[in-house]
Write a protein that holds these residues in place. Structure first.
Motif, PDB file in Angstrom:
ATOM      1  N   ILE A  79       0.861  -1.181   0.000  1.00 28.23           N
ATOM      2  CA  ILE A  79       0.000   0.000   0.000  1.00 28.23           C
ATOM      3  C   ILE A  79       0.894   1.227   0.000  1.00 28.23           C
ATOM      4  N   SER A  80       0.601   2.176  -0.891  1.00 25.61           N
ATOM      5  CA  SER A  80       1.458   3.354  -1.029  1.00 25.61           C
ATOM      6  C   SER A  80       1.508   4.152   0.262  1.00 25.61           C
ATOM      7  N   SER A  81       2.599   4.876   0.429  1.00 25.58           N
ATOM      8  CA  SER A  81       2.838   5.613   1.668  1.00 25.58           C
ATOM      9  C   SER A  81       1.890   6.795   1.857  1.00 25.58           C
ATOM     10  N   GLY A  82       1.156   7.174   0.812  1.00 26.85           N
ATOM     11  CA  GLY A  82       0.204   8.271   0.933  1.00 26.85           C
ATOM     12  C   GLY A  82      -1.031   7.905   1.745  1.00 26.85           C
ATOM     13  N   ILE A  83      -1.188   6.633   2.045  1.00 32.01           N
ATOM     14  CA  ILE A  83      -2.342   6.159   2.828  1.00 32.01           C
ATOM     15  C   ILE A  83      -1.871   5.934   4.255  1.00 32.01           C
ATOM     16  N   ASP A  84      -2.582   6.500   5.223  1.00 30.34           N
ATOM     17  CA  ASP A  84      -2.145   6.420   6.619  1.00 30.34           C
ATOM     18  C   ASP A  84      -2.178   4.977   7.135  1.00 30.34           C
ATOM     19  N   PRO A  85      -1.396   4.687   8.180  1.00 25.88           N
ATOM     20  CA  PRO A  85      -1.282   3.310   8.688  1.00 25.88           C
ATOM     21  C   PRO A  85      -2.609   2.684   9.119  1.00 25.88           C
ATOM     22  N   GLY A  86      -3.494   3.459   9.723  1.00 28.10           N
ATOM     23  CA  GLY A  86      -4.785   2.910  10.154  1.00 28.10           C
ATOM     24  C   GLY A  86      -5.635   2.463   8.978  1.00 28.10           C
ATOM     25  N   THR A  87      -5.684   3.288   7.949  1.00 24.49           N
ATOM     26  CA  THR A  87      -6.438   2.938   6.744  1.00 24.49           C
ATOM     27  C   THR A  87      -5.775   1.778   6.018  1.00 24.49           C
ATOM     28  N   SER A  88      -4.443   1.763   5.998  1.00 21.50           N
ATOM     29  CA  SER A  88      -3.712   0.644   5.387  1.00 21.50           C
ATOM     30  C   SER A  88      -4.104  -0.668   6.048  1.00 21.50           C
ATOM     31  N   GLN A  89      -4.192  -0.647   7.379  1.00 15.57           N
ATOM     32  CA  GLN A  89      -4.574  -1.862   8.096  1.00 15.57           C
ATOM     33  C   GLN A  89      -6.004  -2.271   7.769  1.00 15.57           C
ATOM     34  N   GLN A  90      -6.898  -1.303   7.601  1.00 19.23           N
ATOM     35  CA  GLN A  90      -8.276  -1.630   7.210  1.00 19.23           C
ATOM     36  C   GLN A  90      -8.293  -2.309   5.841  1.00 19.23           C
ATOM     37  N   PHE A  91      -7.494  -1.780   4.891  1.00 16.92           N
ATOM     38  CA  PHE A  91      -7.420  -2.404   3.576  1.00 16.92           C
ATOM     39  C   PHE A  91      -6.891  -3.839   3.701  1.00 16.92           C
ATOM     40  N   ARG A  92      -5.849  -4.032   4.497  1.00 13.76           N
ATOM     41  CA  ARG A  92      -5.276  -5.377   4.673  1.00 13.76           C
ATOM     42  C   ARG A  92      -6.302  -6.329   5.293  1.00 13.76           C
ATOM     43  N   ASN A  93      -7.073  -5.832   6.260  1.00  6.47           N
ATOM     44  CA  ASN A  93      -8.091  -6.671   6.897  1.00  6.47           C
ATOM     45  C   ASN A  93      -9.156  -7.100   5.887  1.00  6.47           C
ATOM     46  N   VAL A  94      -9.590  -6.172   5.046  1.00  2.00           N
ATOM     47  CA  VAL A  94     -10.601  -6.482   4.027  1.00  2.00           C
ATOM     48  C   VAL A  94     -10.052  -7.516   3.051  1.00  2.00           C
ATOM     49  N   ILE A  95      -8.825  -7.314   2.584  1.00  2.00           N
ATOM     50  CA  ILE A  95      -8.222  -8.252   1.623  1.00  2.00           C
ATOM     51  C   ILE A  95      -8.014  -9.613   2.271  1.00  2.00           C
ATOM     52  N   GLY A  96      -7.618  -9.623   3.554  1.00  2.00           N
ATOM     53  CA  GLY A  96      -7.370 -10.873   4.266  1.00  2.00           C
ATOM     54  C   GLY A  96      -8.601 -11.727   4.495  1.00  2.00           C
ATOM     55  N   GLN A  97      -9.791 -11.143   4.396  1.00  2.00           N
ATOM     56  CA  GLN A  97     -11.028 -11.906   4.576  1.00  2.00           C
ATOM     57  C   GLN A  97     -11.370 -12.774   3.372  1.00  2.00           C
ATOM     58  N   VAL A  98     -10.737 -12.504   2.233  1.00  2.00           N
ATOM     59  CA  VAL A  98     -11.050 -13.240   1.009  1.00  2.00           C
ATOM     60  C   VAL A  98      -9.968 -14.301   0.787  1.00  2.00           C
ATOM     61  N   PRO A  99     -10.358 -15.568   0.637  1.00  2.00           N
ATOM     62  CA  PRO A  99      -9.360 -16.622   0.424  1.00  2.00           C
ATOM     63  C   PRO A  99      -8.529 -16.378  -0.842  1.00  2.00           C
ATOM     64  N   PHE A 100      -7.248 -16.728  -0.765  1.00  2.00           N
ATOM     65  CA  PHE A 100      -6.311 -16.538  -1.867  1.00  2.00           C
ATOM     66  C   PHE A 100      -6.828 -17.159  -3.165  1.00  2.00           C
ATOM     67  N   GLN A 101      -7.333 -18.382  -3.093  1.00  2.00           N
ATOM     68  CA  GLN A 101      -7.822 -19.073  -4.307  1.00  2.00           C
ATOM     69  C   GLN A 101      -8.984 -18.330  -4.945  1.00  2.00           C
ATOM     70  N   ARG A 102      -9.821 -17.715  -4.133  1.00  2.07           N
ATOM     71  CA  ARG A 102     -10.953 -16.959  -4.681  1.00  2.07           C
ATOM     72  C   ARG A 102     -10.474 -15.709  -5.417  1.00  2.07           C
ATOM     73  N   VAL A 103      -9.434 -15.083  -4.892  1.00  6.86           N
ATOM     74  CA  VAL A 103      -8.899 -13.882  -5.530  1.00  6.86           C
ATOM     75  C   VAL A 103      -8.264 -14.233  -6.869  1.00  6.86           C
ATOM     76  N   ILE A 104      -7.374 -15.240  -6.887  1.00  2.37           N
ATOM     77  CA  ILE A 104      -6.664 -15.530  -8.146  1.00  2.37           C
ATOM     78  C   ILE A 104      -7.539 -16.204  -9.186  1.00  2.37           C
ATOM     79  N   SER A 105      -8.668 -16.742  -8.766  1.00  2.00           N
ATOM     80  CA  SER A 105      -9.566 -17.352  -9.754  1.00  2.00           C
ATOM     81  C   SER A 105     -10.647 -16.391 -10.236  1.00  2.00           C
ATOM     82  N   ALA A 106     -10.662 -15.169  -9.710  1.00  2.00           N
ATOM     83  CA  ALA A 106     -11.667 -14.176 -10.108  1.00  2.00           C
ATOM     84  C   ALA A 106     -11.406 -13.721 -11.546  1.00  2.00           C
ATOM     85  N   ALA A 107     -12.452 -13.227 -12.176  1.00  2.00           N
ATOM     86  CA  ALA A 107     -12.323 -12.698 -13.544  1.00  2.00           C
ATOM     87  C   ALA A 107     -11.433 -11.461 -13.539  1.00  2.00           C
TER      88      ALA A 107
END
Length: 111
Positions: A79-107
């Motif tokens: 995540i680029s440095s222009g995004i504050d650490p708290g928001t960065s963690q929120q993005f990571r939490n959202v991404i972490g909720q989706v299984p890896f296989q579901r992400v790479i198999s998406a259209a």
């Protein structure tokens, strides 16, 4: 230009070109955000994940880039440095909720 010079030039450029290609091949998705809005999204990511990322961006009103790459059977999120650490963690939490296989198999998206 002599043949020797041409061969030397190719030998110097080939590793650079292969490195760029490998980096792109490992990239799963890139999301660009400006003023709290998703302005572009490329790669493989479920629409539900994009919607959730957009919601976090809208609440935070941030601007930056989120990149996800394959690394040892998981996503390596940058995540680029222009995004504050708290928001960065929120993005990571959202991404972490989706299984890896579901992400790479998406259209593939290109928005």
């Amino acid at each position: 230009m002599s043949q020797l010079s041409l061969i030397l030039l190719l030998c110097l450029l080939l590793p650079l070109l292969l490195g760029l290609g490998a980096r792109r091949a490992l990239s799963v998705f890139v999301v660009r955000i400006a003023g709290g809005e998703v302005v572009s999204a490329r790669g493989r990511l479920p629409k539900s994940l994009l919607t959730d990322l957009a919601a976090v961006a809208r609440r935070a009103g941030c601007s930056g880039v989120i990149r996800a790459r394959r690394r040892r059977g998981a996503l390596d999120v940058q995540i680029s440095s222009g995004i504050d650490p708290g928001t960065s963690q929120q993005f990571r939490n959202v991404i972490g909720q989706v299984p890896f296989q579901r992400v790479i198999s998406a259209a593939k998206l290109s928005r």
